[in-house]
Design a protein around this motif. Structure first.
Motif, mmCIF file in Angstrom:
data_model
loop_
_atom_site.group_PDB
_atom_site.id
_atom_site.type_symbol
_atom_site.label_atom_id
_atom_site.label_comp_id
_atom_site.label_asym_id
_atom_site.label_seq_id
_atom_site.Cartn_x
_atom_site.Cartn_y
_atom_site.Cartn_z
ATOM 1 N N GLU A 69 0.647 4.400 -2.692
ATOM 2 C CA GLU A 69 0.624 5.851 -2.373
ATOM 3 C C GLU A 69 1.624 6.605 -3.252
ATOM 4 O O GLU A 69 1.312 7.643 -3.843
ATOM 5 N N ARG A 85 -9.406 2.520 8.989
ATOM 6 C CA ARG A 85 -9.903 3.444 7.954
ATOM 7 C C ARG A 85 -11.056 2.808 7.179
ATOM 8 O O ARG A 85 -11.183 1.581 7.140
ATOM 9 N N ASP A 86 -11.851 3.650 6.485
ATOM 10 C CA ASP A 86 -12.985 3.078 5.728
ATOM 11 C C ASP A 86 -12.446 2.172 4.616
ATOM 12 O O ASP A 86 -11.392 2.400 4.056
ATOM 13 N N SER A 87 -13.209 1.144 4.281
ATOM 14 C CA SER A 87 -12.729 0.146 3.314
ATOM 15 C C SER A 87 -12.566 0.742 1.926
ATOM 16 O O SER A 87 -13.327 1.605 1.514
ATOM 17 N N LYS A 88 -11.565 0.291 1.217
ATOM 18 C CA LYS A 88 -11.243 0.856 -0.115
ATOM 19 C C LYS A 88 -11.143 -0.261 -1.156
ATOM 20 O O LYS A 88 -11.037 -1.425 -0.804
ATOM 21 N N THR A 89 -11.086 0.152 -2.437
ATOM 22 C CA THR A 89 -10.826 -0.813 -3.501
ATOM 23 C C THR A 89 -9.369 -0.694 -3.927
ATOM 24 O O THR A 89 -8.748 0.351 -3.718
ATOM 25 N N GLU A 90 -8.826 -1.728 -4.513
ATOM 26 C CA GLU A 90 -7.449 -1.660 -5.006
ATOM 27 C C GLU A 90 -7.416 -1.017 -6.389
ATOM 28 O O GLU A 90 -6.367 -0.596 -6.855
ATOM 29 N N GLU A 147 -4.222 11.280 -1.434
ATOM 30 C CA GLU A 147 -4.335 10.701 -0.100
ATOM 31 C C GLU A 147 -3.152 9.782 0.141
ATOM 32 O O GLU A 147 -2.887 8.888 -0.675
ATOM 33 N N ARG A 163 0.825 -1.203 0.000
ATOM 34 C CA ARG A 163 0.000 0.000 0.000
ATOM 35 C C ARG A 163 0.870 1.267 0.000
ATOM 36 O O ARG A 163 0.459 2.309 -0.488
ATOM 37 N N ARG A 174 0.367 6.732 -6.815
ATOM 38 C CA ARG A 174 -0.769 7.676 -6.974
ATOM 39 C C ARG A 174 -0.242 9.107 -7.119
ATOM 40 O O ARG A 174 -0.638 9.850 -7.998
ATOM 41 N N SER A 230 -7.605 1.329 -9.517
ATOM 42 C CA SER A 230 -7.364 2.770 -9.654
ATOM 43 C C SER A 230 -8.427 3.394 -10.556
ATOM 44 O O SER A 230 -8.754 4.537 -10.442
#
Ligand code: C2G
Length: 491
Positions: free
Chosen positions: A205, A310-315, A283, A201, A208, A317
């Motif tokens: 970052e 943290r709130d759940s996210k998708t991988e 982020e 992860r 991104r 993009s």
């Protein structure tokens, strides 16, 4: 010193300079570098206090100073560096107030030099032991990167080239922060799962941010990105990792730095990373957490809990809808083609200088004839020697422009008139397309089993027409302004 030794052992003449004369004295006397006690410095390596003499008659100048001293060192050397001198920078970091990478800092002090970034998974301790190592040489002109590639390539060092200097240097600087996070997690007693999570992860970052800044995605999956992050976040040699470990163990950050006893570049890079994240609105939760722990007294254990909560996210993009649409198109492409071929491939060739709507019309219709469009763009040499065309944009620039066209899937170089036959087989082409100014000229390609299609040119527009019109406009403007001068000039 590890790189100096490697270059010397592979046959290069190496002279070492330092801003600290007593360091040079110690190196001369002991032939040892205090952080690499088991490494012998070859007799052939010389030492020199004069930065002026260092800059004379060298193939390359190698900058291997801590990031905080790069500007002052470059400033000191600037007036002695000759025009076009290749400088290789291995310092990793971002200057906090200017947000410049190290090659940008050096270029701002020594504008006459070509500054190549050399970066990758290369712990000095392992280079010193001749353990097989790989690294990336990055410069916008690939031929300069290739010169550095040949100088640093030897049986224990494989060098890859890249033109995405910014991406390579962003990786080099920011991966140190992720290494701090990895060290903190180990210090807290967490395991390999946590380390793998931080690496994966953390790289997401950095990518991104990099893509927002205009870097190439593949740079982050390369040696300067993924490669260097793995080695920095998992290795005992890593100062950033060790410093993080002590912080996870409860040391105050400053105490931890003192305990490591060497420069911890990850800490120097945090302010710039935070400024970049804000500037580009990206982020970066892991790096923000490291900043909170290092610079704002946050408790490491609480910080990890926050990260996990943290709130759940998708991988993914891209938005899910886009991805679903694209996979549907690809599936549909598979269904639509004949025989066992996965998709229908189309190719076209051209210079594509001063890209204009005539070219786009051609590319759009070519893509409509299949599922995958390859464009062979004439190289600068081919244009000049064979087509006697002087392009306004270089091959790399024309390539970047055509790659940005959504009908285009792959750009390759066109280096000779005779590559078409073999291209048809190498790229499994179904259809060859050209504008009908070439009608009949490439019918021989049918012998290679491809469909040959000539499409009507877009009348009235061409690169030469654009140049001609601009030239006319400029000369009219020129005469008008000089005419106005006479009228308005009081004399
Ligand atoms: N084209 C077009 N309409 C225009 C201008 C160009 O359809 N108004 C087409 C050309 O017919 C060609 C493509 O766009 O198919 C690229 O044009 P150029 O860059 O001029 O390519 P050219 O110099 O013709 O090189 O081996 C083949 C050569 O490389 C083709």
């Amino acid at each position: 010193m590890a790189l100096a030794r490697m270059l010397s052992l592979s046959g290069h003449e190496v002279t070492v300079w330092s801003a600290l004369p007593k360091v040079l004295e110690e190196l001369r006397k002991t032939r040892r570098q205090k952080n690499l006690p088991n490494m012998e410095i070859p007799e052939e390596i010389e030492f020199n206090e004069s930065i002026e003499e260092m800059c004379e008659d060298k193939d390359i100048l190698l900058f291997a100073v801590p990031s905080v001293f790069v500007r002052s060192t470059a400033h000191q050397a600037s007036s002695y560096v000759v025009d076009g001198q290749i400088i290789v920078d291995v310092a990793k970091g971002i200057e906090p107030d200017t947000l410049m990478t190290m090659s940008e800092v050096i270029s701002s002090e020594i504008p006459q030099a070509k500054v190549v970034a050399l970066s990758g998974p290369t712990h000095a301790e392992e280079v010193a032991k001749d353990l097989p190592t790989t690294i990336v040489a990055a410069y916008e002109d690939i031929t300069v990167a290739e010169q550095v590639q040949s100088i640093f390539t030897n049986p224990v060092m494989r060098v890859y080239t890249n033109t995405d200097v910014k991406g390579v240097e962003l990786c080099g600087a920011l991966k140190n922060i992720i290494a701090l996070a990895s060290g903190i997690s180990v210090g807290l007693g967490y395991g390999d799962n946590t380390k793998a999570a931080l690496i994966t992860r953390g790289l997401a970052e950095i990518e991104r941010l990099g893509v927002k800044i205009g870097c190439l995605p593949e740079t982050f999956r390369g040696l300067a990105g993924m490669g260097d992050l793995i080695v920095t976040a998992t290795s005992k040699h890593s100062r950033n990792n060790r410093c993080g470990y002590f912080i996870g163990q409860g040391y105050d950050p400053q105490e931890a730095i003192k305990t490591v006893g060497m420069v911890v570049e990850g800490i120097n890079a945090i302010p710039a990373a935070m400024t970049l994240a804000e500037k580009y609105d990206v982020e970066m939760p892991i790096m923000t957490t490291v900043d909170a722990v290092i610079n704002h007294g946050a408790d490491p254990r609480e910080a990890v809990k926050e990260l996990m909560g943290r709130d759940s996210k998708t991988e993914l993009s891209k938005p899910i809808l886009d991805l679903n649409y694209e996979s549907a198109v690809m599936k549909n492409a598979t269904l639509r083609t004949k025989g066992d071929q996965s998709m229908k491939r189309v190719i076209t060739y051209g210079t594509f200088d001063l890209l204009h709507y005539g070219h786009i019309n051609l590319l759009r219709r070519a893509k409509a004839l299949g599922d995958y469009l390859i464009v062979a763009i004439s190289s600068d040499e081919f244009n000049w020697n064979e087509k006697h065309k002087k392009c306004y944009f270089t091959y790399e620039q024309r390539k970047a422009l055509v790659e940005a066209v959504r009908y285009v899937d792959l750009v390759i170089p066109e280096e000779s008139w005779n590559q078409k036959r073999s291209d048809m087989h190498e790229y499994h082409i179904d259809t060859f397309v050209m504008g009908n100014d070439w009608k009949g000229k490439f019918d021989f390609l049918k012998e290679e089993g491809v469909e040959v299609v000539y499409l009507p040119r877009t009348p009235e527009i061409s690169s030469s027409q654009i140049k001609h019109d601009l030239y006319d406009a400029a000369s009219v403007e020129q005469s008008q302004t000089s005419h106005e001068d006479i009228n308005t000039d009081p004399r």
